[in-house]
Design a protein around this motif. Structure first.
Motif, PDB file in Angstrom:
ATOM      1  N   ASP A  53     113.370 -20.431 173.417  1.00  0.00           N
ATOM      2  CA  ASP A  53     114.783 -20.548 173.068  1.00  0.00           C
ATOM      3  C   ASP A  53     114.999 -20.893 171.600  1.00  0.00           C
ATOM      4  OD1 ASP A  53     115.499 -19.978 175.646  1.00  0.00           O
ATOM      5  OD2 ASP A  53     115.541 -22.089 176.277  1.00  0.00           O
ATOM      6  N   ARG A  75     117.134 -21.459 164.634  1.00  0.00           N
ATOM      7  CA  ARG A  75     118.314 -21.503 165.503  1.00  0.00           C
ATOM      8  C   ARG A  75     117.787 -21.676 166.924  1.00  0.00           C
ATOM      9  NH1 ARG A  75     123.640 -20.240 164.938  1.00  0.00           N
ATOM     10  NH2 ARG A  75     123.285 -19.492 162.817  1.00  0.00           N
ATOM     11  N   ARG A 118     118.753 -22.503 171.149  1.00  0.00           N
ATOM     12  CA  ARG A 118     119.822 -22.371 172.113  1.00  0.00           C
ATOM     13  C   ARG A 118     120.445 -23.730 172.387  1.00  0.00           C
ATOM     14  NH1 ARG A 118     121.080 -18.437 175.771  1.00  0.00           N
ATOM     15  NH2 ARG A 118     119.172 -17.304 175.279  1.00  0.00           N
ATOM     16  N   ASP A 119     119.616 -24.730 172.442  1.00  0.00           N
ATOM     17  CA  ASP A 119     120.145 -26.083 172.666  1.00  0.00           C
ATOM     18  C   ASP A 119     119.226 -27.082 171.982  1.00  0.00           C
ATOM     19  OD1 ASP A 119     117.889 -26.260 174.279  1.00  0.00           O
ATOM     20  OD2 ASP A 119     119.055 -25.745 176.087  1.00  0.00           O
ATOM     21  N   GLU A 121     125.322 -23.259 169.598  1.00  0.00           N
ATOM     22  CA  GLU A 121     123.873 -23.256 169.394  1.00  0.00           C
ATOM     23  C   GLU A 121     123.551 -24.287 168.334  1.00  0.00           C
ATOM     24  OE1 GLU A 121     123.087 -19.246 168.291  1.00  0.00           O
ATOM     25  OE2 GLU A 121     122.387 -18.737 170.297  1.00  0.00           O
TER      26      GLU A 121
END
Lengths: 173, 280
Positions: free
Chosen positions: A104, A125, A127-128, A158
């Motif tokens: 992710d 970057r 996702r979480d 994000e």
């Protein structure tokens, strides 16, 4: 015993033998002192000259050291760059980084600076936050990277973050 | 010679001079000279002009200078007995000795005190002082004569004081009377245990009975110092040798005041009372 002088115009008394002896002793002492003082003065001048020579030599050595220092630093940096680019080419480094990326997290930008060491500035970057933290854990646990400094983080839908780290010397697994 | 003094003494009978030193081995006379004066050429006196025939005195001085072989510089000039008033002073406790002695010697002078040159000789450990006063004009006469004869005077001293400098007895010497003989006057100094107890001056009266009169003077001087045994007598000055022999014959223990060691020439040191100045 000193007899009185009944002269109509008394003169200064002629010095006696004891006076002459004392004056002679004083003269010898004065000459000895002058000789000692002259010797000390000469010694001082010699010491001052030696000190001046030493200062000049020190200044010359410092100037030479100053002139050599940047060159050696530059030479060192250049050598380091050559060695690092040989031991850790960008492709290898990127492969090592990619191996640590969780599913992710993606790498948006990477800047590699070859100097005394290979410094990396990454923009990632995730996702979480949990995925980003996992990436940080993997980096910290990896023997290939060190000096990890998390930078600016932007948390929205994000997570976008910048971090700095450096690649360890040598060919790590 | 290092330490030697050139001394020239004038008296009624002669001008005498010597180059002498007084060291650890006693008195040494390196050179001596004597030029006799005719009767009346020089008459020692505290008041009147002393040099009746100055030319004769100057010639005698020149003769002495030539005989001594000196250039005349640095000479000690010695004035004879009879020109100065000399008194023994014992300052009271708490007063400045030399100033008090000058004050005392100026009292009763037959001329103004401003005309006098004074000097003080400390003697012994008990504060006794011999103070002398001589008239300035009298001193000037002698100085002029010496300068005209080529002497450059370094100091001017009085014969009795100069002689006493060489006659001071040791503290353990007992009773001693020193007799200083000038051509025209004499002085007697009575010592007790090395300290000057009495000092007297009188005109000299040479003649067949001089030894007897001198013996009486010696006995009176000793009596003034207090009762005791007859003193030993030490004589210096003109005729001292002969008078010492005569006094011995008269029953006194008399001897010349000092013996002189001469360099290659015979000299009777005690005949020259002024040699005491070499010791000062």
């Amino acid at each position: 015993m000193s007899l009185p002088d009944f002269s109509t115009k008394p003169r200064r008394q002629r010095p006696g033998a004891a006076d002459l002896l004392l004056v002679s002793v004083a003269g010898v002492a004065l000459l000895a002192s002058a000789a000692a003082a002259f010797g000390s003065w000469s010694g001082l001048r010699r010491a001052q000259a030696a000190l001046e020579r030493t200062r000049e030599e020190l200044a010359s050595a410092r100037a030479q050291a100053r002139s050599l220092e940047p060159r050696s630093a530059a030479d060192g940096t250049l050598a380091s760059r050559i060695l690092l680019s040989r031991d850790a080419p960008p492709q290898t480094v990127m492969e090592r980084l990619a191996a640590l990326l969780p599913p992710d997290v993606r790498l948006e930008d990477a800047r590699l600076s070859y100097g005394d060491r290979l410094t990396l500035e990454l923009r990632v970057r995730a996702r979480d936050a949990a995925a980003y933290d996992l990436f940080l854990q993997r980096l910290s646990a990896s023997p290939a990277f060190a000096g990890i400094v998390p930078g600016e983080e932007a948390r929205g839908r994000e997570l976008s973050a910048v971090l700095r780290l450096w690649h360890r010397d040598g060919d790590r697994p | 010679v290092f330490g030697s003094k050139r001394i020239v003494a004038l008296d009624a009978g002669a001008v005498r001079g010597a180059s002498a030193s007084w060291g650890l081995r006693g008195l040494r006379v390196h050179a001596s000279a004597r030029a006799p004066l005719g009767p009346g050429a020089l008459a020692p006196s505290p008041l009147d002009p002393n040099l009746a025939r100055p030319d004769e005195v100057r010639d005698a001085l020149r003769h002495v200078r030539a005989e001594l072989g000196i250039d005349g510089r640095g000479t000690v000039l010695v004035l004879p007995d009879g020109v100065a008033r000399v008194v023994l002073v014992r300052p009271p406790a708490g007063v400045a000795g030399p100033e008090y002695a000058r004050f005392r010697v100026l009292q009763g002078l037959p001329y103004a005190a401003d005309d006098a040159i004074t000097g003080v000789l400390p003697l012994g450990r008990q504060g006794a002082l011999l103070a002398g006063a001589v008239r300035r004009s009298v001193v000037h006469e002698y100085e002029e004569a010496a300068a005209a004869a080529g002497f450059v005077q370094e100091r001017l001293e009085l014969a009795p004081l100069a002689a006493l400098s060489g006659l001071l007895p040791d503290p353990g010497a007992g009773r001693v009377t020193a007799v200083i003989l000038g051509d025209a006057a004499l002085c007697l100094a009575g010592f007790e245990g090395g300290e000057l107890a009495t000092f007297r001056s009188r005109r000299r009266d040479p003649g067949p009975d001089e030894a007897r009169r001198l013996r009486e003077d010696v006995e009176r001087t000793a009596a003034l110092a207090g009762p005791g045994s007859p003193p030993r007598v030490k004589l210096v000055g003109s005729g001292s040798g002969a008078l010492a022999r005569e006094l011995t014959q008269l029953g006194l223990a008399a001897e010349p005041g000092w013996q002189a060691a001469a360099n290659g020439h015979v000299v009777e040191g005690a005949e020259m009372a002024f040699l005491g100045a070499a010791r000062a």
